[in-house]
Design a protein around this motif. Sequence first.
Motif, PDB file in Angstrom:
ATOM      1  N   ASP A  95       1.469  -0.863  13.370  1.00 36.37           N
ATOM      2  CA  ASP A  95       0.054  -1.109  13.082  1.00 36.37           C
ATOM      3  C   ASP A  95      -0.763   0.165  12.881  1.00 36.37           C
ATOM      4  O   ASP A  95      -1.992   0.150  12.965  1.00 36.37           O
ATOM      5  CB  ASP A  95      -0.595  -1.939  14.199  1.00 36.37           C
ATOM      6  N   GLN A  96      -0.102   1.266  12.615  1.00 35.51           N
ATOM      7  CA  GLN A  96      -0.819   2.494  12.296  1.00 35.51           C
ATOM      8  C   GLN A  96      -1.303   2.422  10.854  1.00 35.51           C
ATOM      9  O   GLN A  96      -0.695   1.785  10.003  1.00 35.51           O
ATOM     10  CB  GLN A  96       0.078   3.716  12.481  1.00 35.51           C
ATOM     11  N   LYS A  97      -2.402   3.074  10.585  1.00 36.13           N
ATOM     12  CA  LYS A  97      -2.937   3.085   9.225  1.00 36.13           C
ATOM     13  C   LYS A  97      -3.523   4.448   8.903  1.00 36.13           C
ATOM     14  O   LYS A  97      -3.920   5.205   9.785  1.00 36.13           O
ATOM     15  CB  LYS A  97      -3.998   1.999   9.052  1.00 36.13           C
ATOM     16  N   ARG A  98      -3.550   4.733   7.620  1.00 35.63           N
ATOM     17  CA  ARG A  98      -4.055   6.012   7.149  1.00 35.63           C
ATOM     18  C   ARG A  98      -4.894   5.761   5.905  1.00 35.63           C
ATOM     19  O   ARG A  98      -4.433   5.102   4.965  1.00 35.63           O
ATOM     20  CB  ARG A  98      -2.883   6.936   6.834  1.00 35.63           C
ATOM     21  N   VAL A  99      -6.131   6.243   5.890  1.00 35.29           N
ATOM     22  CA  VAL A  99      -6.977   6.084   4.710  1.00 35.29           C
ATOM     23  C   VAL A  99      -6.884   7.326   3.846  1.00 35.29           C
ATOM     24  O   VAL A  99      -6.634   8.423   4.343  1.00 35.29           O
ATOM     25  CB  VAL A  99      -8.449   5.811   5.104  1.00 35.29           C
ATOM     26  N   PHE A 100      -7.071   7.134   2.544  1.00 31.60           N
ATOM     27  CA  PHE A 100      -7.070   8.265   1.621  1.00 31.60           C
ATOM     28  C   PHE A 100      -8.010   7.950   0.462  1.00 31.60           C
ATOM     29  O   PHE A 100      -8.348   6.790   0.210  1.00 31.60           O
ATOM     30  CB  PHE A 100      -5.653   8.578   1.125  1.00 31.60           C
ATOM     31  N   ASN A 101      -8.474   8.995  -0.192  1.00 30.41           N
ATOM     32  CA  ASN A 101      -9.422   8.819  -1.293  1.00 30.41           C
ATOM     33  C   ASN A 101      -8.834   7.941  -2.390  1.00 30.41           C
ATOM     34  O   ASN A 101      -7.638   8.025  -2.685  1.00 30.41           O
ATOM     35  CB  ASN A 101      -9.820  10.174  -1.885  1.00 30.41           C
ATOM     36  N   ASN A 102      -9.675   7.126  -2.982  1.00 34.42           N
ATOM     37  CA  ASN A 102      -9.246   6.265  -4.081  1.00 34.42           C
ATOM     38  C   ASN A 102      -8.654   7.127  -5.200  1.00 34.42           C
ATOM     39  O   ASN A 102      -9.363   7.901  -5.841  1.00 34.42           O
ATOM     40  CB  ASN A 102     -10.449   5.479  -4.610  1.00 34.42           C
TER      41      ASN A 102
END
Length: 223
Positions: A117-124
């Motif tokens: 359930d880990q998540k990582r956001v990144f620029n579109n």
Amino acid sequence: MTLFFLVVLIAIIGYFSFKLYIHDNSTFYQLTGYSYFNVLMNKSVRTSYQLTKELEHIQGTKKIMVNLQLPVHNEVQTIDALLLHESGVYVVNVIEKSGWINGREQSIEWMELLHKDQKRVFNNPIHETKRLTHALKDRLTEVDGSLFETMVVFTNNCSFQHIEIQSSDVEVLKIAELKEWAATLEGKRLSETEIETLYATLESLMHGEKAILRSKTATPPVS
């Protein structure tokens, strides 16, 4: 036993000699100067090599360019690859990810879901690549703007969970899907002479061995 090891050694040497021969005769090596050792040891170089190999297989009149350093709003940004094809001009941004990818064209950020359930956001990446496409359009004013297409190409070790795109001039796919995508290309909107002229116009922007091929999206911490 000695004979067995000798046979294995000869097979290994033969394998790497063949791989070296293929590499040294590749478009990627001619464009960048990166050695086969660089391809083996550097993940970003290896990704660029794999991408270029797939682009080489595309049918039709074409020229491939990699690692173009393009001025954008007083900064120098990288176009990972550019396909000058008889059907159009394709601006390619490579994204190295390994999780499940979720994103919408309009969103500011996309998300990579990882294990536990880990998540990582990144620029579109679509927005980033579109900026490069528009900058290239401004530089190539003689080319019909409708010929340009924005392409976000992910590495093969990720999976798409939910990707939402509205624009007809945007593609999001993985390196392994380029062959299927290429089969959809049609129309001869650029002549061989026009492609050669565009290549000559942009050739000075292309950087090889001394440049660092990398994903333009920095890896933020996992949450």
